[in-house]
Design a protein around this motif. Structure first.
Motif, PDB file in Angstrom:
ATOM      1  N   VAL A  16       7.026  71.496  56.985  1.00 55.94           N
ATOM      2  CA  VAL A  16       7.316  70.399  57.908  1.00 55.94           C
ATOM      3  C   VAL A  16       6.184  70.222  58.916  1.00 55.94           C
ATOM      4  CG1 VAL A  16       8.921  69.594  59.685  1.00 55.94           C
ATOM      5  CG2 VAL A  16       9.784  70.701  57.619  1.00 55.94           C
ATOM      6  N   ARG A  17       5.472  71.282  59.205  1.00 55.14           N
ATOM      7  CA  ARG A  17       4.376  71.191  60.171  1.00 55.14           C
ATOM      8  C   ARG A  17       3.298  70.225  59.701  1.00 55.14           C
ATOM      9  NH1 ARG A  17       2.996  77.375  60.429  1.00 55.14           N
ATOM     10  NH2 ARG A  17       3.031  76.895  58.220  1.00 55.14           N
ATOM     11  N   MET A  18       3.051  70.170  58.396  1.00 58.81           N
ATOM     12  CA  MET A  18       2.060  69.218  57.867  1.00 58.81           C
ATOM     13  C   MET A  18       2.531  67.789  58.087  1.00 58.81           C
ATOM     14  SD  MET A  18       0.519  70.757  54.377  1.00 58.81           S
ATOM     15  CE  MET A  18       2.111  70.811  53.617  1.00 58.81           C
ATOM     16  N   THR A  19       3.818  67.559  57.891  1.00 54.34           N
ATOM     17  CA  THR A  19       4.364  66.219  58.127  1.00 54.34           C
ATOM     18  C   THR A  19       4.188  65.837  59.584  1.00 54.34           C
ATOM     19  OG1 THR A  19       5.952  66.464  56.324  1.00 54.34           O
ATOM     20  CG2 THR A  19       6.440  64.804  57.990  1.00 54.34           C
ATOM     21  N   VAL A  20       4.502  66.756  60.492  1.00 52.03           N
ATOM     22  CA  VAL A  20       4.375  66.475  61.927  1.00 52.03           C
ATOM     23  C   VAL A  20       2.921  66.176  62.283  1.00 52.03           C
ATOM     24  CG1 VAL A  20       4.603  67.473  64.242  1.00 52.03           C
ATOM     25  CG2 VAL A  20       6.431  67.784  62.557  1.00 52.03           C
ATOM     26  N   VAL A  21       1.991  66.982  61.795  1.00 46.62           N
ATOM     27  CA  VAL A  21       0.569  66.768  62.090  1.00 46.62           C
ATOM     28  C   VAL A  21       0.114  65.410  61.568  1.00 46.62           C
ATOM     29  CG1 VAL A  21      -1.761  67.547  61.471  1.00 46.62           C
ATOM     30  CG2 VAL A  21      -0.077  69.186  62.296  1.00 46.62           C
ATOM     31  N   ASN A  22       0.500  65.060  60.339  1.00 43.96           N
ATOM     32  CA  ASN A  22       0.076  63.781  59.773  1.00 43.96           C
ATOM     33  C   ASN A  22       0.719  62.589  60.473  1.00 43.96           C
ATOM     34  OD1 ASN A  22      -1.815  64.658  57.864  1.00 43.96           O
ATOM     35  ND2 ASN A  22      -0.199  65.210  56.443  1.00 43.96           N
ATOM     36  N   VAL A  23       1.980  62.719  60.884  1.00 44.99           N
ATOM     37  CA  VAL A  23       2.648  61.611  61.590  1.00 44.99           C
ATOM     38  C   VAL A  23       2.027  61.419  62.974  1.00 44.99           C
ATOM     39  CG1 VAL A  23       4.845  60.879  62.614  1.00 44.99           C
ATOM     40  CG2 VAL A  23       4.795  61.793  60.287  1.00 44.99           C
ATOM     41  N   VAL A  24       1.829  62.508  63.697  1.00 43.46           N
ATOM     42  CA  VAL A  24       1.200  62.410  65.018  1.00 43.46           C
ATOM     43  C   VAL A  24      -0.225  61.869  64.882  1.00 43.46           C
ATOM     44  CG1 VAL A  24       0.330  63.767  66.983  1.00 43.46           C
ATOM     45  CG2 VAL A  24       2.635  64.165  66.093  1.00 43.46           C
TER      46      VAL A  24
ATOM     47  N   VAL B 203       1.906  69.585  45.034  1.00 44.38           N
ATOM     48  CA  VAL B 203       1.875  70.152  43.686  1.00 44.38           C
ATOM     49  C   VAL B 203       1.777  71.676  43.644  1.00 44.38           C
ATOM     50  CG1 VAL B 203       0.909  68.086  42.664  1.00 44.38           C
ATOM     51  CG2 VAL B 203      -0.625  69.859  43.480  1.00 44.38           C
ATOM     52  N   ALA B 204       1.532  72.314  44.753  1.00 40.84           N
ATOM     53  CA  ALA B 204       1.264  73.756  44.750  1.00 40.84           C
ATOM     54  C   ALA B 204       2.494  74.578  45.118  1.00 40.84           C
ATOM     55  CB  ALA B 204       0.122  74.080  45.699  1.00 40.84           C
ATOM     56  N   GLY B 205       3.330  74.839  44.152  1.00 38.81           N
ATOM     57  CA  GLY B 205       4.409  75.792  44.349  1.00 38.81           C
ATOM     58  C   GLY B 205       5.627  75.295  45.095  1.00 38.81           C
ATOM     59  N   THR B 206       5.679  74.052  45.463  1.00 41.85           N
ATOM     60  CA  THR B 206       6.857  73.523  46.131  1.00 41.85           C
ATOM     61  C   THR B 206       7.825  73.013  45.076  1.00 41.85           C
ATOM     62  OG1 THR B 206       5.518  72.855  48.025  1.00 41.85           O
ATOM     63  CG2 THR B 206       7.665  71.839  47.833  1.00 41.85           C
ATOM     64  N   GLN B 207       9.099  73.301  45.247  1.00 41.92           N
ATOM     65  CA  GLN B 207      10.095  72.789  44.303  1.00 41.92           C
ATOM     66  C   GLN B 207      10.002  71.273  44.263  1.00 41.92           C
ATOM     67  OE1 GLN B 207      13.817  74.259  45.765  1.00 41.92           O
ATOM     68  NE2 GLN B 207      13.658  76.138  44.574  1.00 41.92           N
ATOM     69  N   ALA B 208      10.222  70.715  43.076  1.00 40.07           N
ATOM     70  CA  ALA B 208      10.041  69.276  42.878  1.00 40.07           C
ATOM     71  C   ALA B 208      10.868  68.444  43.848  1.00 40.07           C
ATOM     72  CB  ALA B 208      10.369  68.898  41.435  1.00 40.07           C
ATOM     73  N   SER B 209      12.121  68.794  44.048  1.00 42.86           N
ATOM     74  CA  SER B 209      12.970  67.993  44.941  1.00 42.86           C
ATOM     75  C   SER B 209      12.458  68.048  46.376  1.00 42.86           C
ATOM     76  CB  SER B 209      14.423  68.458  44.870  1.00 42.86           C
ATOM     77  OG  SER B 209      14.519  69.824  45.245  1.00 42.86           O
ATOM     78  N   ALA B 210      12.064  69.226  46.839  1.00 44.12           N
ATOM     79  CA  ALA B 210      11.540  69.360  48.205  1.00 44.12           C
ATOM     80  C   ALA B 210      10.209  68.631  48.344  1.00 44.12           C
ATOM     81  CB  ALA B 210      11.371  70.831  48.565  1.00 44.12           C
ATOM     82  N   ALA B 211       9.387  68.685  47.286  1.00 42.79           N
ATOM     83  CA  ALA B 211       8.093  67.999  47.336  1.00 42.79           C
ATOM     84  C   ALA B 211       8.283  66.495  47.452  1.00 42.79           C
ATOM     85  CB  ALA B 211       7.279  68.337  46.088  1.00 42.79           C
ATOM     86  N   TRP B 212       9.195  65.922  46.683  1.00 41.94           N
ATOM     87  CA  TRP B 212       9.431  64.476  46.755  1.00 41.94           C
ATOM     88  C   TRP B 212       9.973  64.067  48.113  1.00 41.94           C
ATOM     89  CZ3 TRP B 212       7.120  61.122  43.991  1.00 41.94           C
ATOM     90  CH2 TRP B 212       6.749  61.404  42.683  1.00 41.94           C
ATOM     91  N   VAL B 213      10.902  64.844  48.657  1.00 43.79           N
ATOM     92  CA  VAL B 213      11.441  64.535  49.987  1.00 43.79           C
ATOM     93  C   VAL B 213      10.333  64.642  51.033  1.00 43.79           C
ATOM     94  CG1 VAL B 213      13.003  65.353  51.802  1.00 43.79           C
ATOM     95  CG2 VAL B 213      13.815  65.169  49.438  1.00 43.79           C
TER      96      VAL B 213
ATOM     97  N   LEU C  38       7.038  64.420  50.589  1.00 47.95           N
ATOM     98  CA  LEU C  38       6.045  63.365  50.403  1.00 47.95           C
ATOM     99  C   LEU C  38       6.563  62.026  50.926  1.00 47.95           C
ATOM    100  CD1 LEU C  38       3.302  62.519  49.221  1.00 47.95           C
ATOM    101  CD2 LEU C  38       4.498  62.014  47.093  1.00 47.95           C
ATOM    102  N   GLY C  39       7.774  61.674  50.550  1.00 46.11           N
ATOM    103  CA  GLY C  39       8.360  60.407  51.016  1.00 46.11           C
ATOM    104  C   GLY C  39       8.492  60.366  52.520  1.00 46.11           C
ATOM    105  N   THR C  40       8.960  61.464  53.079  1.00 42.83           N
ATOM    106  CA  THR C  40       9.114  61.542  54.533  1.00 42.83           C
ATOM    107  C   THR C  40       7.768  61.406  55.230  1.00 42.83           C
ATOM    108  OG1 THR C  40      11.042  62.970  54.273  1.00 42.83           O
ATOM    109  CG2 THR C  40       9.969  62.991  56.416  1.00 42.83           C
ATOM    110  N   SER C  41       6.775  62.123  54.731  1.00 45.35           N
ATOM    111  CA  SER C  41       5.446  62.071  55.351  1.00 45.35           C
ATOM    112  C   SER C  41       4.861  60.668  55.309  1.00 45.35           C
ATOM    113  CB  SER C  41       4.493  63.033  54.634  1.00 45.35           C
ATOM    114  OG  SER C  41       4.868  64.350  54.863  1.00 45.35           O
ATOM    115  N   VAL C  42       4.944  60.031  54.155  1.00 46.60           N
ATOM    116  CA  VAL C  42       4.345  58.701  54.014  1.00 46.60           C
ATOM    117  C   VAL C  42       5.083  57.681  54.874  1.00 46.60           C
ATOM    118  CG1 VAL C  42       3.931  56.816  52.394  1.00 46.60           C
ATOM    119  CG2 VAL C  42       3.342  59.151  51.758  1.00 46.60           C
TER     120      VAL C  42
END
Length: 122
Positions: free
Chosen positions: A31-39, A79-89, A91-95
């Protein structure tokens, strides 16, 4: 391009990202990556509307915010080791949140720029 302002801004942005995302995030979406990218998207949107000198823009936008945020980190995390469902959520959330944050930053930047101009209408 002025290399020194970009390099200095890049150093600041990289260190800031390291401080904000340091440590083990576990096995799920970080989640920290999402926060950094959104900010970062918000700040980049705002900065894009400000009247900055070229060296200030190079330092802040190209160097600092370019190093703080990164699509490559988002792509690798996807793509690196994150479960597919968590990765899609994640990615969508971040974008989606980053797009909204960029729009909000652009609106704020325009408001700040308009207020800074002498004789600007309210």
């Amino acid at each position: 391009m002025r290399f020194v302002p970009v390099a200095l801004g890049g150093a600041v942005g990289t260190l800031l990202r390291l401080l904000l995302t340091h440590g083990d995030a576990g096995h799920g979406w970080d989640v920290r990556m999402t926060v950094v990218n959104v900010v970062g998207a918000f700040l980049l949107g705002a900065a894009s509307q400000l009247r900055l000198r070229p060296d200030q823009r190079d330092f802040l936008v190209t160097g600092g915010l370019g190093a703080l945020t990164s699509f490559s980190i988002l792509a690798v995390a996807f793509v690196a080791g994150t479960q597919a469902s968590a990765a899609w959520v994640g990615l969508g959330t971040s974008v989606l949140l980053s797009l909204g944050a960029a729009l909000a930053g652009i609106v704020l930047g325009r408001l700040l720029t308009d207020e800074a101009e002498p004789g600007a209408e309210a």
